[in-house]
Scaffold this motif. Structure first.
Motif, PDB file in Angstrom:
ATOM      1  N   HIS A 107      -0.571   4.466   0.228  1.00  0.00           N
ATOM      2  CA  HIS A 107      -1.338   5.633   0.671  1.00  0.00           C
ATOM      3  C   HIS A 107      -0.744   6.282   1.924  1.00  0.00           C
ATOM      4  O   HIS A 107      -0.891   7.489   2.121  1.00  0.00           O
ATOM      5  CB  HIS A 107      -2.792   5.236   0.928  1.00  0.00           C
ATOM      6  CG  HIS A 107      -3.492   4.749  -0.299  1.00  0.00           C
ATOM      7  ND1 HIS A 107      -3.774   5.562  -1.376  1.00  0.00           N
ATOM      8  CD2 HIS A 107      -3.949   3.514  -0.641  1.00  0.00           C
ATOM      9  CE1 HIS A 107      -4.386   4.861  -2.321  1.00  0.00           C
ATOM     10  NE2 HIS A 107      -4.496   3.611  -1.904  1.00  0.00           N
ATOM     11  N   GLN A 108      -0.093   5.467   2.769  1.00  0.00           N
ATOM     12  CA  GLN A 108       0.565   5.978   3.972  1.00  0.00           C
ATOM     13  C   GLN A 108      -0.348   6.865   4.812  1.00  0.00           C
ATOM     14  O   GLN A 108       0.041   7.969   5.227  1.00  0.00           O
ATOM     15  CB  GLN A 108       1.845   6.733   3.594  1.00  0.00           C
ATOM     16  CG  GLN A 108       2.842   5.851   2.876  1.00  0.00           C
ATOM     17  CD  GLN A 108       4.190   6.530   2.666  1.00  0.00           C
ATOM     18  OE1 GLN A 108       4.413   7.662   3.080  1.00  0.00           O
ATOM     19  NE2 GLN A 108       5.085   5.838   2.014  1.00  0.00           N
ATOM     20  N   CYS A 109      -1.560   6.415   5.064  1.00  0.00           N
ATOM     21  CA  CYS A 109      -2.494   7.190   5.892  1.00  0.00           C
ATOM     22  C   CYS A 109      -1.947   7.290   7.316  1.00  0.00           C
ATOM     23  O   CYS A 109      -1.660   6.256   7.933  1.00  0.00           O
ATOM     24  CB  CYS A 109      -3.850   6.502   5.962  1.00  0.00           C
ATOM     25  SG  CYS A 109      -4.557   6.049   4.366  1.00  0.00           S
TER      26      CYS A 109
ATOM     27  N   GLY B 188      -7.794   2.303  -0.402  1.00  0.00           N
ATOM     28  CA  GLY B 188      -7.494   3.666   0.016  1.00  0.00           C
ATOM     29  C   GLY B 188      -7.738   4.670  -1.102  1.00  0.00           C
ATOM     30  O   GLY B 188      -7.628   5.882  -0.881  1.00  0.00           O
TER      31      GLY B 188
ATOM     32  N   TYR C  68      -7.849   6.390   5.099  1.00  0.00           N
ATOM     33  CA  TYR C  68      -8.223   6.596   6.500  1.00  0.00           C
ATOM     34  C   TYR C  68      -7.752   7.981   6.898  1.00  0.00           C
ATOM     35  O   TYR C  68      -6.575   8.318   6.738  1.00  0.00           O
ATOM     36  CB  TYR C  68      -7.566   5.528   7.380  1.00  0.00           C
ATOM     37  CG  TYR C  68      -7.717   5.805   8.849  1.00  0.00           C
ATOM     38  CD1 TYR C  68      -8.967   5.735   9.452  1.00  0.00           C
ATOM     39  CD2 TYR C  68      -6.613   6.149   9.628  1.00  0.00           C
ATOM     40  CE1 TYR C  68      -9.120   6.001  10.807  1.00  0.00           C
ATOM     41  CE2 TYR C  68      -6.755   6.412  10.978  1.00  0.00           C
ATOM     42  CZ  TYR C  68      -8.008   6.340  11.561  1.00  0.00           C
ATOM     43  OH  TYR C  68      -8.141   6.615  12.902  1.00  0.00           O
TER      44      TYR C  68
ATOM     45  N   CYS D 175      -2.769   4.618  10.219  1.00  0.00           N
ATOM     46  CA  CYS D 175      -3.142   3.344   9.568  1.00  0.00           C
ATOM     47  C   CYS D 175      -3.118   2.203  10.581  1.00  0.00           C
ATOM     48  O   CYS D 175      -2.187   2.084  11.372  1.00  0.00           O
ATOM     49  CB  CYS D 175      -2.160   3.060   8.437  1.00  0.00           C
ATOM     50  SG  CYS D 175      -2.299   1.380   7.781  1.00  0.00           S
ATOM     51  N   HIS D 176      -4.146   1.357  10.535  1.00  0.00           N
ATOM     52  CA  HIS D 176      -4.264   0.254  11.497  1.00  0.00           C
ATOM     53  C   HIS D 176      -3.304  -0.886  11.169  1.00  0.00           C
ATOM     54  O   HIS D 176      -3.113  -1.779  11.970  1.00  0.00           O
ATOM     55  CB  HIS D 176      -5.704  -0.274  11.478  1.00  0.00           C
ATOM     56  CG  HIS D 176      -6.086  -0.885  10.159  1.00  0.00           C
ATOM     57  ND1 HIS D 176      -6.126  -0.142   8.990  1.00  0.00           N
ATOM     58  CD2 HIS D 176      -6.396  -2.156   9.816  1.00  0.00           C
ATOM     59  CE1 HIS D 176      -6.468  -0.936   7.993  1.00  0.00           C
ATOM     60  NE2 HIS D 176      -6.625  -2.165   8.455  1.00  0.00           N
TER      61      HIS D 176
ATOM     62  N   GLY E  37      -6.086  -5.239   2.945  1.00  0.00           N
ATOM     63  CA  GLY E  37      -4.642  -5.188   2.790  1.00  0.00           C
ATOM     64  C   GLY E  37      -3.995  -4.364   3.883  1.00  0.00           C
ATOM     65  O   GLY E  37      -4.514  -4.298   4.996  1.00  0.00           O
ATOM     66  N   GLY E  38      -2.955  -3.595   3.349  1.00  0.00           N
ATOM     67  CA  GLY E  38      -2.595  -3.330   1.962  1.00  0.00           C
ATOM     68  C   GLY E  38      -3.770  -2.768   1.165  1.00  0.00           C
ATOM     69  O   GLY E  38      -4.793  -2.414   1.719  1.00  0.00           O
TER      70      GLY E  38
ATOM     71  N   SER F  18       1.499  -3.869   6.535  1.00  0.00           N
ATOM     72  CA  SER F  18       1.017  -4.375   5.243  1.00  0.00           C
ATOM     73  C   SER F  18       1.459  -3.498   4.073  1.00  0.00           C
ATOM     74  O   SER F  18       1.150  -3.790   2.928  1.00  0.00           O
ATOM     75  CB  SER F  18      -0.512  -4.448   5.253  1.00  0.00           C
ATOM     76  OG  SER F  18      -1.067  -3.140   5.219  1.00  0.00           O
TER      77      SER F  18
ATOM     78  N   CYS G 180       0.857  -1.186   0.000  1.00  0.00           N
ATOM     79  CA  CYS G 180       0.000   0.000   0.000  1.00  0.00           C
ATOM     80  C   CYS G 180       0.890   1.232   0.000  1.00  0.00           C
ATOM     81  O   CYS G 180       1.864   1.286   0.747  1.00  0.00           O
ATOM     82  CB  CYS G 180      -0.914   0.013   1.222  1.00  0.00           C
ATOM     83  SG  CYS G 180      -2.092   1.390   1.171  1.00  0.00           S
TER      84      CYS G 180
HETATM   85  S1  SF4 Z   1      -5.333   2.725   6.105  1.00  0.00           S
HETATM   86 FE1  SF4 Z   1      -5.492   1.310   4.364  1.00  0.00          FE
HETATM   87  S2  SF4 Z   1      -5.189   2.643   2.581  1.00  0.00           S
HETATM   88 FE2  SF4 Z   1      -4.408   3.777   4.348  1.00  0.00          FE
HETATM   89  S3  SF4 Z   1      -2.211   3.285   4.469  1.00  0.00           S
HETATM   90 FE3  SF4 Z   1      -3.297   1.815   5.780  1.00  0.00          FE
HETATM   91  S4  SF4 Z   1      -3.628   0.025   4.474  1.00  0.00           S
HETATM   92 FE4  SF4 Z   1      -3.173   1.750   3.117  1.00  0.00          FE
END
Ligand code: SF4
Length: 154
Positions: free
Chosen positions: A18-20, A88, A114, A23-24, A58-59, A28, A16
């Protein structure tokens, strides 16, 4: 049970970008994490539980849209299970051929990054209020986003 309604088999993919923040599941993010599995191997796992529906998470499965589209086609061809997919990306940005093909083979898309300041633990099946539960077949038919409506028993 948190990845969609009822009991589900969740497939967590690696990778992934997106690097929110918040992130939980940051472990991943690595595209070299996890292990490669074929569609046939995943189908054996999915079909082993006749009562569980399926979630792709995911991911972000949309980085591997071609593989997940193949898996989604196999699930719908061989079972009556419904498919939820978390991403994401926002729905409107999913425009590649592979991503459109994946969309055409799933039932619900939980979209968007997120966003920590929009976090709401009371939300159903998502972490922040910008994320949408999208009824994908209805959305593709209508040409505009139609939100999924939960069954009264959920
Ligand atoms: S919350 Fe989901 S979309 Fe955002 S970084 Fe984490 S895995 Fe990726």
């Amino acid at each position: 049970m948190v990845d969609g309604p009822g009991f589900r088999t969740s497939i967590y993919c690696a990778g992934c970008r997106h690097q929110c923040p918040g992130c939980h599941n940051p472990q991943s993010w690595d595209f070299n994490g996890g292990r490669e599995m074929t569609t046939q191997q995943l189908m054996r796992i999915i079909e082993a539980d006749p009562y569980a529906n399926v979630t792709f998470s995911g991911g972000d499965p949309m980085y591997q849209a071609a593989g997940f589209a193949e898996l989604a086609r196999a699930i719908h061809e061989h079972t009556r299970k419904d498919i939820w997919c978390f991403t994401g990306f926002v729905y409107e940005s999913l425009i590649s051929e592979d991503q459109r093909e994946l969309l055409e083979n799933i039932d619900v898309l939980v979209d968007g990054p997120y966003v920590e300041r929009l976090r709401d633990p009371d939300l159903l099946f998502r972490g922040s209020s910008n994320q949408r539960l999208i009824d994908v077949p209805k959305t593709l038919y209508a040409g505009e986003v139609i939100l999924w409506q939960p069954d009264i028993s959920i």
